[in-house]
Design a protein around this motif. Structure first.
Motif: not given
Length: 350
Positions: A332-350
């Motif tokens: 999210d370039i406008e708000d300066g955020m990055v999001y990703w999915s993770d196949w480990g214990d945590r499914s989604e983070e930012r």
């Protein structure tokens, strides 16, 4: 086209098992068989428009289809019949009911004769085009060693003279001209049709898709939801996985898991440049472009990091470490955020 340069998809919905196809270029019409449920004989303009089913009853495995003297002839491997109708699907007639163990397949009509192949007998046979036929009228003209399938006819002076709207100067079309009963329609194998309905231009938007070891671009046809090639595919990749596009340059960036590397491609020329490779990256999965800051973000599911590298490759940094198989990635370039999915214990983070 006959030189293989341009390819256009005309009919791509409502088909099950399309089989034999015949063209009537002087009238801009095409006819084909479909072995689906129900089996049917269909017709459309040679541009793919005005499609309709002529016959959709009492068909089994219609295999061979031919056009001769403004009538359609077909041969059915299940009903074991030879039939015909006019070009509107009317005046349907059974010309012959085969006897014995037969499986007719390919067929062609020429010079007052119908020729067909039979998979069971391995024969090529012929019969005159007339009424009140019996099996005794059929003559075997050849027996093949292996199973025969399709059949065609050639004679040096057999070309039917005439013209259609595409005969001269490709109908004025830049790429593909396809005749219709009352004219012609231009198509673009690459790109989209311009407002003059003759020339082709680059699309304003398109999809970039990884297909095995190639990177393809497709434009969506809003009228029928079909995808058509937008540009020539890039085929000089090893094993690309994910792609991203810089909207300011149209440059494509992809992760290659074999090298491993993150690579830049210029679609207009096909020229590629490695941004980062091998030791800095171990298994680059996803990639995203920050076109404002001229940075590439990527996930590495073996190093378990989210990394950043400048588009010119001169600078790189680990943004987030100690992850567990990071995969999907979005910015999210406008708000300066990055999001990703993770196949480990945590499914989604930012």
């Amino acid at each position: 086209t006959l030189d293989g340069r341009y390819v256009v998809s005309l009919v791509h919905t409502g088909l099950s098992e399309p089989r034999s196809l015949v063209l009537f270029p002087l009238k801009g019409l095409m006819y084909w068989l479909d072995l689906g449920a129900p089996a049917k004989i269909e017709r459309a303009y040679m541009s793919g428009a005005n499609r309709s089913a002529l016959i959709d009853k009492d068909l089994g495995w219609p295999n061979g289809l031919s056009l001769y003297n403004d009538r359609l002839y077909w041969i059915d491997g299940r009903t074991e019949k030879l039939e015909s109708c006019d070009l509107e699907g009317k005046d349907r007639q059974v010309m012959l009911s085969f006897s014995g163990n037969v499986h007719p397949f390919g067929m062609i009509a020429r010079n007052g004769m119908l020729y067909w192949t039979d998979r069971f007998s391995r024969n090529v046979s012929r019969i005159p085009i007339s009424s009140n036929l019996t099996n005794a009228d059929a003559k075997t003209v050849a027996t093949t060693v292996n199973t025969p399938y399709g059949i065609a006819y050639y004679r040096a002076d057999s070309t039917r003279r005439g013209k259609n709207a595409c005969s001269t100067n490709n109908g004025g079309c830049e790429q593909v001209c396809l005749p219709e009963p009352s004219g012609r329609k231009c198509f673009c194998s690459m790109g989209v049709l311009d407002s003059d309905e003759r020339s082709c231009r680059d699309p304003d938007s398109y999809l970039v898709v990884v297909v095995f070891n190639e990177i393809h671009t497709f434009v969506l046809d809003a009228k029928n939801g079909a995808l058509f090639p937008a540009k020539e595919p890039f085929t000089n990749a090893t094993k690309p996985l994910h792609v991203a596009v810089d909207p300011t340059t149209e440059y494509v960036y992809y992760t290659d898991i074999t090298v491993p590397a993150i690579v830049e491609v210029i679609p207009a020329t096909g020229k590629k440049r490695t941004i980062i490779a091998e030791k800095p990256v171990q298994y680059p999965d996803n990639v995203a472009v920050d076109h404002v800051s001229k940075l590439l973000y990527y996930t590495d599911r073996q190093s378990n990091i989210i990394g950043i590298v400048s588009i010119d490759g001169s600078w790189r940094k680990t943004l987030v470490g100690e992850l567990d198989e990071p995969r999907g990635l979005a910015l999210d370039i406008e708000d300066g955020m990055v999001y990703w999915s993770d196949w480990g214990d945590r499914s989604e983070e930012r």
